[in-house]
Design a protein around this motif. Structure first.
Motif, mmCIF file in Angstrom:
data_model
loop_
_atom_site.group_PDB
_atom_site.id
_atom_site.type_symbol
_atom_site.label_atom_id
_atom_site.label_comp_id
_atom_site.label_asym_id
_atom_site.label_seq_id
_atom_site.Cartn_x
_atom_site.Cartn_y
_atom_site.Cartn_z
ATOM 1 N N LEU A 58 41.093 25.081 -80.024
ATOM 2 C CA LEU A 58 40.786 24.614 -82.054
ATOM 3 C C LEU A 58 40.131 25.598 -81.979
ATOM 4 C CD1 LEU A 58 40.807 20.758 -80.717
ATOM 5 C CD2 LEU A 58 43.233 22.536 -81.588
ATOM 6 N N GLY A 59 39.723 26.938 -81.879
ATOM 7 C CA GLY A 59 38.517 27.680 -82.644
ATOM 8 C C GLY A 59 37.494 27.095 -82.832
ATOM 9 N N LYS A 60 36.733 25.843 -82.570
ATOM 10 C CA LYS A 60 35.875 25.232 -82.711
ATOM 11 C C LYS A 60 34.416 25.380 -81.831
ATOM 12 C CE LYS A 60 37.920 22.397 -85.039
ATOM 13 N NZ LYS A 60 37.874 21.485 -86.382
ATOM 14 N N LYS A 61 33.296 24.636 -81.546
ATOM 15 C CA LYS A 61 32.021 25.239 -80.561
ATOM 16 C C LYS A 61 31.636 24.339 -79.792
ATOM 17 C CE LYS A 61 29.964 28.987 -83.174
ATOM 18 N NZ LYS A 61 29.447 29.078 -83.812
ATOM 19 N N ALA A 62 31.453 24.171 -78.524
ATOM 20 C CA ALA A 62 30.948 23.734 -77.822
ATOM 21 C C ALA A 62 29.570 23.725 -77.248
ATOM 22 C CB ALA A 62 32.078 23.345 -76.379
ATOM 23 N N TYR A 63 28.562 22.714 -77.482
ATOM 24 C CA TYR A 63 27.473 22.800 -77.000
ATOM 25 C C TYR A 63 26.965 21.918 -75.826
ATOM 26 C CZ TYR A 63 26.888 24.575 -81.458
ATOM 27 O OH TYR A 63 27.079 25.502 -82.775
ATOM 28 N N ILE A 64 26.826 22.157 -74.848
ATOM 29 C CA ILE A 64 25.908 21.441 -73.914
ATOM 30 C C ILE A 64 24.465 20.629 -73.614
ATOM 31 C CG2 ILE A 64 25.970 20.844 -71.449
ATOM 32 C CD1 ILE A 64 29.179 21.614 -73.027
ATOM 33 N N THR A 65 24.167 19.434 -73.690
ATOM 34 C CA THR A 65 22.421 18.666 -73.386
ATOM 35 C C THR A 65 22.144 19.279 -72.048
ATOM 36 O OG1 THR A 65 23.931 16.644 -73.553
ATOM 37 C CG2 THR A 65 23.894 17.344 -75.617
ATOM 38 N N LEU A 66 21.000 20.099 -72.310
ATOM 39 C CA LEU A 66 20.062 19.433 -71.350
ATOM 40 C C LEU A 66 18.588 18.957 -72.036
ATOM 41 C CD1 LEU A 66 20.092 23.332 -69.914
ATOM 42 C CD2 LEU A 66 21.764 21.148 -68.992
ATOM 43 N N ASN A 67 18.907 17.873 -72.254
ATOM 44 C CA ASN A 67 17.617 17.189 -72.971
ATOM 45 C C ASN A 67 16.816 16.287 -72.361
ATOM 46 O OD1 ASN A 67 20.431 15.235 -73.862
ATOM 47 N ND2 ASN A 67 19.617 15.007 -75.700
ATOM 48 N N ILE A 68 17.131 16.158 -71.228
ATOM 49 C CA ILE A 68 15.769 15.266 -70.200
ATOM 50 C C ILE A 68 14.366 15.843 -71.037
ATOM 51 C CG2 ILE A 68 17.724 15.162 -68.716
ATOM 52 C CD1 ILE A 68 16.486 17.070 -66.284
ATOM 53 N N LEU A 69 13.640 14.818 -70.804
ATOM 54 C CA LEU A 69 12.351 15.190 -70.178
ATOM 55 C C LEU A 69 12.031 15.928 -68.785
ATOM 56 C CD1 LEU A 69 11.113 12.850 -73.214
ATOM 57 C CD2 LEU A 69 12.107 15.368 -73.606
#
Length: 140
Positions: A58-69
């Motif tokens: 779709l021409g969009k972006k995908a960001y993946i969270t690695l946001n644990i402490l």
């Protein structure tokens, strides 16, 4: 060229589709490990690959969270995971932990690094340190 990006959370397939349908330029979501929202649905590794492919078509972006402490034990399997995210074409990872940020830059240097609001950037010196580490975006 756009000067803004509408970014939306996508904790499961339905939310991801809805975010894209209603105009999100990018979505962020998590795998089964390393994401702060443990009960958001999240995606296994094959689903991550499929969702990233869908977003990119779709021409969009995908960001993946690695946001644990992160604690020491949280780094078990992280190297393979960030290498996998790089391989399947994630556009960036969103991290909250300095150790994970350094780890990503070491083992998946091609992945863009975004710093999460959970990192608590409250001064210009911390912001500068993350930029010097290679962060492309700081979420304040």
């Amino acid at each position: 060229m756009k000067k803004y990006e509408l970014l939306a959370p996508a904790g499961d397939s339905e939310k991801l589709s809805t975010a894209l349908l209603y105009g999100a330029d990018a979505v962020y979501f998590a795998g089964k490990r390393f994401g702060l929202r443990a009960y958001a649905g999240n995606f296994n590794e094959q689903e991550l690959k499929q969702q990233i492919e869908t977003v990119h078509k779709l021409g969009k972006k995908a960001y993946i969270t690695l946001n644990i402490l992160a604690h020491n034990l949280d780094f078990i399997g992280l190297k393979e995971y960030v290498e996998y995210l790089d391989k399947i074409g994630a556009d960036a990872v969103i991290v909250a932990d300095l150790g994970i940020a350094k780890f990503v830059k070491e083992y998946a240097p091609n992945l863009d690094l975004h710093i999460s609001t959970q990192a608590n950037i409250t001064n210009k010196y911390t912001a500068k340190a993350y930029v010097e580490l290679g962060a492309k975006r700081l979420i304040l």
